[in-house]
Design a protein around this motif. Structure first.
Motif, short mmCIF file in Angstrom:
data_model
loop_
_atom_site.label_atom_id
_atom_site.label_comp_id
_atom_site.label_asym_id
_atom_site.label_seq_id
_atom_site.Cartn_x
_atom_site.Cartn_y
_atom_site.Cartn_z
N LYS A 211 47.84 45.56 39.26
CA LYS A 211 47.66 43.98 39.25
C LYS A 211 48.48 43.05 40.41
N PHE A 327 41.58 43.23 33.64
CA PHE A 327 39.99 42.83 33.97
C PHE A 327 40.23 41.34 34.41
N LEU A 330 41.25 40.86 38.20
CA LEU A 330 40.41 40.83 38.89
C LEU A 330 39.45 39.87 39.58
N TYR A 331 39.55 38.69 38.60
CA TYR A 331 38.61 37.47 38.80
C TYR A 331 39.86 36.79 39.49
N TRP A 335 38.22 37.19 45.85
CA TRP A 335 37.06 38.18 45.90
C TRP A 335 35.98 37.20 46.56
N LEU A 346 34.43 46.01 43.99
CA LEU A 346 35.17 45.04 42.94
C LEU A 346 34.40 44.90 41.89
N ARG A 347 33.00 44.99 41.89
CA ARG A 347 32.15 44.99 40.76
C ARG A 347 32.26 46.47 40.01
N MET A 350 35.34 46.28 37.94
CA MET A 350 35.21 45.57 36.90
C MET A 350 34.51 46.45 35.92
N ARG A 354 36.39 47.46 32.16
CA ARG A 354 35.75 46.25 31.16
C ARG A 354 36.15 47.03 29.80
#
Length: 391
Positions: A211, A327, A330-331, A335, A346-347, A350, A354
C-alpha cells in the motif's frame, strides 16, 4: 538501505525459547546430544499427558473429578499435538523462513522498515502478555497445595503419579516434575504459537508495504514544463512500481497459503479444544471454594486460554482487514495521470485483490473476531448444559 533480517525481527523470542527447550528447527549437522535433548524434552510432555489420561480413566463417572482433571488434559493434549505437528512440518518451516528473507520482501525505505517494526511490535506485545500470564498461572498452581491444603502433602495437579505424596523424596520429585513440566508446556505454547501467528502478521506488514508503494507513485502532471525525457522516465518508474506491487502481492498470497498449509491443523485443534477448555474451567469455578488459590488459578487459566484464542482470531482478522484496505488504496493512487499500460496492469491488480485474504484452519473455519465470539458462545452453551446436569 541496511539489511533487515525479517526472521529475527519477528521470531527472535520464539527461536530463543524453543532453542532452550530443544524443539526449534534442528541444524542439518545436528549433534547426537541435541537429538537426545530434544527427544527428552518432548518425552516429558507426552508422559505428562499419559499420566493425566490414566487418572481420567480411574475417576471416570465422577463428573467433579473428571472436570477437575480434564481441562488440564485438553491443554496438554493440544500442546503435544502442536509440538508434534511443528516437528513434522520442519521442512515447510525452512521454506517459510527462506521466503521471509527473500529479496521481494526486503524493505526499500525507512517507511517500510517502520511498518515491519510496528507490526512485529504489536504481535510481540500480545504474545509476551500471554507468556507472562501463563507463567503466573503456573506459579499459582505451584502455590495451591501450600496454601489451600496447608498441612497436607498433595501434588499441584490431580493426576496419576508413579510416586506417592506421603513419602520423601518421592513427594519432592513428583512435585518438581509436575511444576517443571507445566512451566515448560507454557513456554512451548508460546513458541509454537509465536511462529505461526508472527508469520501471519508478517504477511499483514508486507501488504501494508505494498500500500505504501502504491501511494508513492509520482504525479505526471507535476512534471509539466520539464523535458519529455524526464516525463518518460517518471512514467517508466511508475509502471515498474505497479509491476513490483503485483509481484509482491502475489508473493504475499503464496506465503500466507504456505503458512496456512503448514499450521492449519494445530490451529484447528486449538480452536476446537478451546471449547472444552473454557467449558470445563468454568464448570470448576462453580464448585471451587472462594476465595482460594485454586479459584484464582482457574480464573487466570481461563483468561490465558481466552487470550490465546483471541490472539489467533485477531491475527486472522487483521490479515483480512488489511487486505480489504488494499483494494481501496489502489483507487487513491494517481492512476488517472498514468499511461495505458499502467491502467491495464492496475485493473489486473484490482481483480487480484478484489477478494480479501482469509486465514482458514482445518480448511474451512475462518479466523476472525466473529469466530472468537462464536467459540465463546458455544463454550457457554456446553457449560450451561453440564452445570444443569451436575445440579
Amino acid at each position: 538501505m541496511a539489511h533487515v533480517n525479517n526472521e529475527d525481527m519477528y521470531l527472535n523470542r520464539a527461536k530463543f525459547v524453543m532453542k532452550i527447550l530443544g524443539v526449534w528447527m534442528p541444524l542439518e549437522n545436528e549433534t547426537r546430544f541435541k537429538k537426545i535433548y530434544r527427544t527428552a524434552m518432548m518425552f516429558l510432555q507426552y508422559i505428562f499427558l499419559i499420566f493425566q489420561t490414566i487418572f481420567i480413566f480411574q475417576v471416570w463417572g465422577d463428573l467433579e473429578a473428571v472436570s477437575e482433571a480434564s481441562y488440564l488434559l485438553f491443554t496438554q493434549a493440544c500442546l503435544c499435538f502442536k509440538i508434534t505437528v511443528f516437528q513434522i512440518k520442519i521442512p515447510m518451516l525452512r521454506d517459510l523462513l527462506k521466503q521471509m528473507n527473500a529479496d521481494i520482501f526486503r524493505p526499500q525505505t525507512l517507511e517500510h522498515i517502520n511498518i515491519l517494526i510496528l507490526q512485529a511490535t504489536r504481535i510481540k506485545r500480545f504474545l509476551l502478555a500471554f507468556m507472562v500470564s501463563s507463567q503466573i498461572t503456573c506459579g499459582m498452581w505451584a502455590l495451591k497445595p501450600l496454601f489451600d491444603n496447608a498441612g497436607k502433602r498433595e501434588f499441584p495437579f490431580d493426576m496419576w503419579m508413579p510416586v506417592s505424596s506421603e513419602y520423601s523424596p518421592q513427594y519432592e520429585l513428583g512435585y518438581g516434575f509436575q511444576l517443571i513440566t507445566i512451566c515448560m508446556s507454557a513456554y512451548m505454547y508460546f513458541g509454537v504459537d509465536s511462529v505461526a501467528l508472527s508469520m501471519v502478521i508478517f504477511g499483514c506488514a508486507q501488504i501494508d508495504i505494498v500500500k505504501a508503494k502504491i501511494l508513492s507513485i509520482k504525479s505526471i502532471s507535476n512534471s509539466v514544463g520539464t523535458t519529455k525525457e524526464h516525463t518518460r522516465r517518471i512514467r517508466k518508474e511508475n509502471y515498474n512500481k505497479i509491476i513490483e506491487c503485483i509481484t509482491q502481492h502475489q508473493a504475499v498470497l503464496k506465503f500466507i497459503q504456505m503458512t496456512e498449509n503448514t499450521y492449519h491443523a494445530y490451529l484447528f485443534f486449538q480452536l476446537t479444544g478451546s471449547v472444552g477448555l473454557i467449558c470445563m474451567s468454568a464448570l470448576r469455578l462453580v464448585v471451587v471454594k472462594f476465595p482460594s488459590i485454586h479459584f484464582f488459578s482457574i480464573v487466570f487459566y481461563v483468561s490465558v486460554m481466552i487470550s490465546q484464542l483471541f490472539i489467533c482470531c485477531w491475527c486472522g482478522h487483521e490479515l483480512t482487514a488489511t487486505s480489504e484496505e488494499l483494494f481501496a488504496t489502489l483507487y487513491q493512487c494517481l492512476w488517472y495521470e498514468q499511461d495505458f499500460k499502467f491502467k491495464r496492469d492496475l485493473r489486473f491488480m484490482m481483480m487480484c485483490v478484489r477478494r480479501p485474504v482469509v486465514l482458514k484452519v482445518g480448511n474451512y473455519i475462518t479466523l476472525s473476531r466473529q469466530t472468537f465470539v462464536s467459540i465463546l458462545r458455544m463454550s457457554y452453551s456446553y457449560f450451561a448444559v453440564l452445570n444443569s446436569t451436575e445440579k
